[in-house]
Design a protein around this motif. Structure first.
Motif, mmCIF file in Angstrom:
data_model
loop_
_atom_site.group_PDB
_atom_site.id
_atom_site.type_symbol
_atom_site.label_atom_id
_atom_site.label_comp_id
_atom_site.label_asym_id
_atom_site.label_seq_id
_atom_site.Cartn_x
_atom_site.Cartn_y
_atom_site.Cartn_z
ATOM 1 N N ILE A 53 0.849 -1.187 0.000
ATOM 2 C CA ILE A 53 0.000 0.000 0.000
ATOM 3 C C ILE A 53 0.886 1.238 0.000
ATOM 4 O O ILE A 53 1.859 1.320 0.750
ATOM 5 C CB ILE A 53 -0.928 0.005 1.225
ATOM 6 N N VAL A 54 0.535 2.205 -0.821
ATOM 7 C CA VAL A 54 1.254 3.470 -0.888
ATOM 8 C C VAL A 54 0.239 4.601 -0.748
ATOM 9 O O VAL A 54 -0.754 4.649 -1.483
ATOM 10 C CB VAL A 54 2.019 3.618 -2.222
ATOM 11 N N VAL A 55 0.466 5.485 0.199
ATOM 12 C CA VAL A 55 -0.400 6.645 0.414
ATOM 13 C C VAL A 55 0.360 7.895 -0.032
ATOM 14 O O VAL A 55 1.493 8.124 0.397
ATOM 15 C CB VAL A 55 -0.796 6.782 1.896
ATOM 16 N N VAL A 64 3.435 3.978 3.749
ATOM 17 C CA VAL A 64 3.461 2.705 3.017
ATOM 18 C C VAL A 64 3.206 1.579 4.012
ATOM 19 O O VAL A 64 3.345 1.753 5.222
ATOM 20 C CB VAL A 64 4.820 2.471 2.302
ATOM 21 N N ALA A 65 2.838 0.411 3.484
ATOM 22 C CA ALA A 65 2.639 -0.770 4.323
ATOM 23 C C ALA A 65 2.956 -2.017 3.506
ATOM 24 O O ALA A 65 2.534 -2.121 2.347
ATOM 25 C CB ALA A 65 1.208 -0.835 4.856
ATOM 26 N N PRO A 66 3.687 -2.978 4.086
ATOM 27 C CA PRO A 66 4.004 -4.231 3.385
ATOM 28 C C PRO A 66 2.812 -5.183 3.425
ATOM 29 O O PRO A 66 2.634 -5.924 4.392
ATOM 30 C CB PRO A 66 5.197 -4.778 4.172
ATOM 31 N N LEU A 67 2.016 -5.157 2.383
ATOM 32 C CA LEU A 67 0.801 -5.974 2.313
ATOM 33 C C LEU A 67 1.012 -7.148 1.361
ATOM 34 O O LEU A 67 1.631 -6.995 0.308
ATOM 35 C CB LEU A 67 -0.376 -5.125 1.836
ATOM 36 N N TYR A 68 0.447 -8.298 1.736
ATOM 37 C CA TYR A 68 0.532 -9.499 0.902
ATOM 38 C C TYR A 68 -0.835 -10.160 0.820
ATOM 39 O O TYR A 68 -1.589 -10.170 1.795
ATOM 40 C CB TYR A 68 1.547 -10.492 1.477
ATOM 41 N N VAL A 69 -1.131 -10.712 -0.345
ATOM 42 C CA VAL A 69 -2.309 -11.547 -0.514
ATOM 43 C C VAL A 69 -1.861 -12.982 -0.259
ATOM 44 O O VAL A 69 -0.984 -13.493 -0.954
ATOM 45 C CB VAL A 69 -2.910 -11.407 -1.926
ATOM 46 N N ARG A 110 7.143 -1.727 13.467
ATOM 47 C CA ARG A 110 6.120 -0.927 12.801
ATOM 48 C C ARG A 110 5.676 -1.609 11.514
ATOM 49 O O ARG A 110 6.480 -2.137 10.769
ATOM 50 C CB ARG A 110 6.673 0.468 12.478
ATOM 51 N N ARG A 111 4.367 -1.556 11.271
ATOM 52 C CA ARG A 111 3.815 -2.101 10.030
ATOM 53 C C ARG A 111 3.152 -1.000 9.203
ATOM 54 O O ARG A 111 3.028 -1.147 7.996
ATOM 55 C CB ARG A 111 2.787 -3.199 10.355
ATOM 56 N N PHE A 112 2.732 0.078 9.859
ATOM 57 C CA PHE A 112 2.184 1.243 9.160
ATOM 58 C C PHE A 112 3.297 2.283 9.117
ATOM 59 O O PHE A 112 3.527 3.005 10.088
ATOM 60 C CB PHE A 112 0.950 1.782 9.887
ATOM 61 N N LEU A 113 3.993 2.343 8.011
ATOM 62 C CA LEU A 113 5.216 3.138 7.900
ATOM 63 C C LEU A 113 4.872 4.511 7.341
ATOM 64 O O LEU A 113 4.341 4.622 6.240
ATOM 65 C CB LEU A 113 6.220 2.423 6.996
ATOM 66 N N THR A 114 5.195 5.558 8.097
ATOM 67 C CA THR A 114 4.790 6.897 7.699
ATOM 68 C C THR A 114 5.930 7.893 7.869
ATOM 69 O O THR A 114 6.887 7.651 8.627
ATOM 70 C CB THR A 114 3.600 7.392 8.549
#
Length: 228
Positions: A53-55, A64-69, A110-114
């Motif tokens: 995810i990129v904001v 950003v956040a390291p997201l996986y399906v 941290r998982r929600f990286l800002t």
């Protein structure tokens, strides 16, 4: 995004390591996550499909956040197989699910990286995106594993409490000091294990950096698969 490698390293690392210098958490750096992609450790074939995810705000990356399906529950160290089984018995489809995590790494961070100053707004944007993606695609669930306590608060999500075992040196100067603190039964079992390990008939060499060759990694992979 289809992969962390598609995001400029400078943009990602400004969020993962806002203070600069040596990263406090190497596991959320751009180079570590990209190494997982380039090595084939994550991808469609392993059941870890990167979808970071990129904001952005005004074109600039602010979170950003390291997201996986995920198509299974392996490599997370938070086992939810019973959830998957229960969901299936109720007539639902548990997989694929969304997983915000560092693959194969049970280390809290941290998982929600800002960027600095974007902690609340960036986190809210990431959470909203996760819920929208799951809802729009009919996915069973979203999981954020090994996040910080601060990140876990105020999400409105269901928290899950688990446990880890950590060994701490309680003033032991030698291995014998450690053994003396154990019961006789445990000391006997450990001595037998050490004797068996020391008598395997080979030698042990420590390899680092360029000394690690492809054949070493291939052998390691075989050993690792045997543990499962």
């Amino acid at each position: 995004m289809g992969a962390v490698s598609e995001i400029p390293a400078s943009d990602w690392d400004r969020c993962s390591n806002p203070d600069g210098g040596i990263p406090v958490d190497p596991f959320t750096t751009h180079r570590f996550l990209v190494a997982l992609e380039e090595s084939g450790s994550v991808g469609p074939e392993t059941g870890w499909q990167p979808r970071p995810i990129v904001v952005r705000e005004g074109g600039a990356v602010v979170a950003v956040a390291p997201l996986y399906v995920k198509s299974h529950s392996q490599g997370e160290y938070i086992f939810d197989h019973s959830w998957a089984e229960g969901y299936a018995r109720a007539g639902g489809r548990y997989y694929p699910k969304l997983q915000v995590a560092v693959p194969f790494t049970p280390a809290t961070g941290r998982r929600f990286l800002t960027l600095p100053g974007w902690e609340q707004r960036g986190r809210a944007a990431i959470l909203q995106t996760l819920e929208q993606v799951a809802g729009q695609n009919g996915l069973s669930s979203v999981h954020v594993t090994f996040c910080t306590a601060d990140e876990a608060q105020g999400t409105g999500w269901l928290p899950r409490v688990t446990q880890q075992f950590h060994w701490h040196n309680d003033g032991y100067r030698t291995y014998d000091d450690f053994m003396s603190a154990l019961s006789s039964r445990k000391r006997k079992a450990l001595r037998k294990e050490r004797e068996r390990a020391q008598g395997f008939g080979g030698t042990i060499r420590a390899l680092t950096g360029d000394a690690l060759r492809p054949e070493h990694w291939d052998a390691f992979w075989t050993f690792y698969q045997d543990t499962g």
